[in-house]
Write a protein that holds these residues in place. Structure first.
Motif, PDB file in Angstrom:
ATOM      1  N   UNK A   1       0.731  -0.982   0.117  1.00  8.21           N
ATOM      2  CA  UNK A   1       0.054   0.013  -0.129  1.00  8.21           C
ATOM      3  C   UNK A   1       0.727   1.314   0.033  1.00  8.21           C
ATOM      4  N   UNK A   2       1.993   1.345   0.587  1.00 11.65           N
ATOM      5  CA  UNK A   2       2.867   2.422   0.977  1.00 11.65           C
ATOM      6  C   UNK A   2       3.367   2.606  -0.471  1.00 11.65           C
ATOM      7  N   UNK A   3       3.924   1.476  -1.315  1.00 11.22           N
ATOM      8  CA  UNK A   3       4.745   1.480  -2.505  1.00 11.22           C
ATOM      9  C   UNK A   3       3.535   2.294  -3.472  1.00 11.22           C
ATOM     10  N   UNK A   4       2.270   1.866  -3.465  1.00  7.01           N
ATOM     11  CA  UNK A   4       1.303   2.174  -4.387  1.00  7.01           C
ATOM     12  C   UNK A   4       0.930   3.671  -4.171  1.00  7.01           C
ATOM     13  N   UNK A   5       0.896   3.972  -2.727  1.00  4.67           N
ATOM     14  CA  UNK A   5       0.578   5.431  -2.626  1.00  4.67           C
ATOM     15  C   UNK A   5       1.971   6.372  -3.112  1.00  4.67           C
ATOM     16  N   UNK A   6       3.266   5.754  -2.917  1.00 11.05           N
ATOM     17  CA  UNK A   6       4.219   6.679  -3.330  1.00 11.05           C
ATOM     18  C   UNK A   6       4.415   6.904  -4.886  1.00 11.05           C
ATOM     19  N   UNK A   7       3.941   5.713  -5.583  1.00 10.15           N
ATOM     20  CA  UNK A   7       3.992   5.860  -7.029  1.00 10.15           C
ATOM     21  C   UNK A   7       2.547   6.708  -7.487  1.00 10.15           C
ATOM     22  N   UNK A   8       1.572   6.642  -6.734  1.00 10.35           N
ATOM     23  CA  UNK A   8       0.426   7.869  -7.136  1.00 10.35           C
ATOM     24  C   UNK A   8       0.763   8.888  -6.732  1.00 10.35           C
ATOM     25  N   UNK A   9       1.568   9.367  -5.839  1.00 10.75           N
ATOM     26  CA  UNK A   9       2.028  10.650  -5.456  1.00 10.75           C
ATOM     27  C   UNK A   9       2.960  10.949  -6.561  1.00 10.75           C
ATOM     28  N   UNK A  10       3.894  10.271  -6.887  1.00  9.15           N
ATOM     29  CA  UNK A  10       4.926  10.376  -7.841  1.00  9.15           C
ATOM     30  C   UNK A  10       4.115  10.896  -9.096  1.00  9.15           C
ATOM     31  N   UNK A  11       3.305  10.187  -9.447  1.00 13.10           N
ATOM     32  CA  UNK A  11       2.539  10.427 -10.875  1.00 13.10           C
ATOM     33  C   UNK A  11       1.801  11.582 -10.743  1.00 13.10           C
ATOM     34  N   UNK A  12       1.134  11.867  -9.732  1.00 11.41           N
ATOM     35  CA  UNK A  12       0.112  13.031  -9.591  1.00 11.41           C
ATOM     36  C   UNK A  12       1.041  14.489  -9.709  1.00 11.41           C
ATOM     37  N   UNK A  13       2.257  14.027  -9.234  1.00 10.59           N
ATOM     38  CA  UNK A  13       3.125  15.429  -9.575  1.00 10.59           C
ATOM     39  C   UNK A  13       3.417  15.868 -10.749  1.00 10.59           C
ATOM     40  N   UNK A  14       3.349  15.035 -11.637  1.00 11.48           N
ATOM     41  CA  UNK A  14       3.423  15.345 -13.174  1.00 11.48           C
ATOM     42  C   UNK A  14       2.281  15.577 -13.874  1.00 11.48           C
ATOM     43  N   UNK A  15       0.985  15.417 -13.081  1.00 18.26           N
ATOM     44  CA  UNK A  15      -0.357  15.705 -13.741  1.00 18.26           C
ATOM     45  C   UNK A  15      -0.281  16.971 -14.365  1.00 18.26           C
ATOM     46  N   UNK A  16      -1.005  17.272 -15.609  1.00 17.43           N
ATOM     47  CA  UNK A  16      -0.870  18.560 -16.465  1.00 17.43           C
ATOM     48  C   UNK A  16      -2.429  18.588 -16.504  1.00 17.43           C
ATOM     49  N   UNK A  17      -3.065  19.745 -16.188  1.00 18.29           N
ATOM     50  CA  UNK A  17      -4.465  19.761 -16.242  1.00 18.29           C
ATOM     51  C   UNK A  17      -4.633  20.832 -17.736  1.00 18.29           C
ATOM     52  N   UNK A  18      -5.489  20.304 -18.562  1.00 23.08           N
ATOM     53  CA  UNK A  18      -5.508  21.092 -19.820  1.00 23.08           C
ATOM     54  C   UNK A  18      -6.996  21.756 -19.954  1.00 23.08           C
ATOM     55  N   UNK A  19      -7.085  22.699 -20.357  1.00 20.78           N
ATOM     56  CA  UNK A  19      -8.706  23.360 -20.106  1.00 20.78           C
ATOM     57  C   UNK A  19      -8.806  24.215 -21.325  1.00 20.78           C
ATOM     58  N   UNK A  20      -9.984  24.191 -21.843  1.00 17.60           N
ATOM     59  CA  UNK A  20     -10.237  25.091 -22.956  1.00 17.60           C
ATOM     60  C   UNK A  20     -11.146  26.476 -22.677  1.00 17.60           C
ATOM     61  N   UNK A  21     -10.565  27.387 -23.405  1.00 12.02           N
ATOM     62  CA  UNK A  21     -11.178  28.704 -22.764  1.00 12.02           C
ATOM     63  C   UNK A  21     -12.037  29.055 -24.211  1.00 12.02           C
TER      64      UNK A  21
END
Length: 156
Positions: free
Chosen positions: A131-151
């Motif tokens: 669970x700790x390894x999966x949480x760390x991986x999820x946090x690492x992945x979330x740090x690279x997340x880019x939110x795109x939006x259309x105006x």
């Protein structure tokens, strides 16, 4: 096939969880738990531990036609406790000691007197580590997340 036939019994689901966690445990985790076991059971090898290959299959696009991806090394063991309880284990790789210990702990999990030990000393720490390894991986992945939006400009 109705839903009742598809849903495993609680005992069967617990055993699946046990075998899955034992396969994902490290050799050190299993070795430490074995050393901490006060009354080590007498065991008899039924099969193995032995190492071989299994074919790994994939599907085109995740759900399409199956194809052979390649081979993976797997080690398996089956053993019997003095009480007659049979334990099975399989794991990727060639670590025969790990698989032997996993088979012992599978057999011990099946016995009422030792199930609590296996749950608390073997399975819970492995589950916590995963669970700790999966949480760390999820946090690492979330740090690279880019939110795109259309105006929207003006009226279209």
């Amino acid at each position: 096939m109705d839903v009742a036939e598809q849903t495993p019994a609680p005992e069967q689901a617990g055993r699946r969880r046990c075998i899955s966690l034992l396969a994902r445990a490290t050799s050190d985790e299993l070795g430490t738990a074995w050393e901490g076991l006060a009354d080590k059971p007498d065991t008899r090898a039924v099969r193995g531990p032995e190492t071989g290959l299994v074919m790994v299959r994939g599907r085109i696009g995740g759900g399409g036609s199956p194809f052979n991806l390649g081979e993976a090394t797997v080690t398996r063991a089956t053993l019997s406790l003095q009480s007659g309880t049979i334990g099975h284990a399989q794991a990727l790789g060639t670590d025969k000691r790990k698989v032997r210990l996993a088979a012992i702990f599978d057999a011990l999990w099946q016995e009422e007197m030792t199930r609590d030990y296996v749950e608390s000393v073997v399975l819970s720490p492995v589950e916590d580590r995963i669970a700790a390894e999966e949480k760390a991986k999820a946090e690492e992945t979330a740090a690279t997340r880019v939110d795109f939006f259309t105006m929207v400009r003006g009226d279209d």
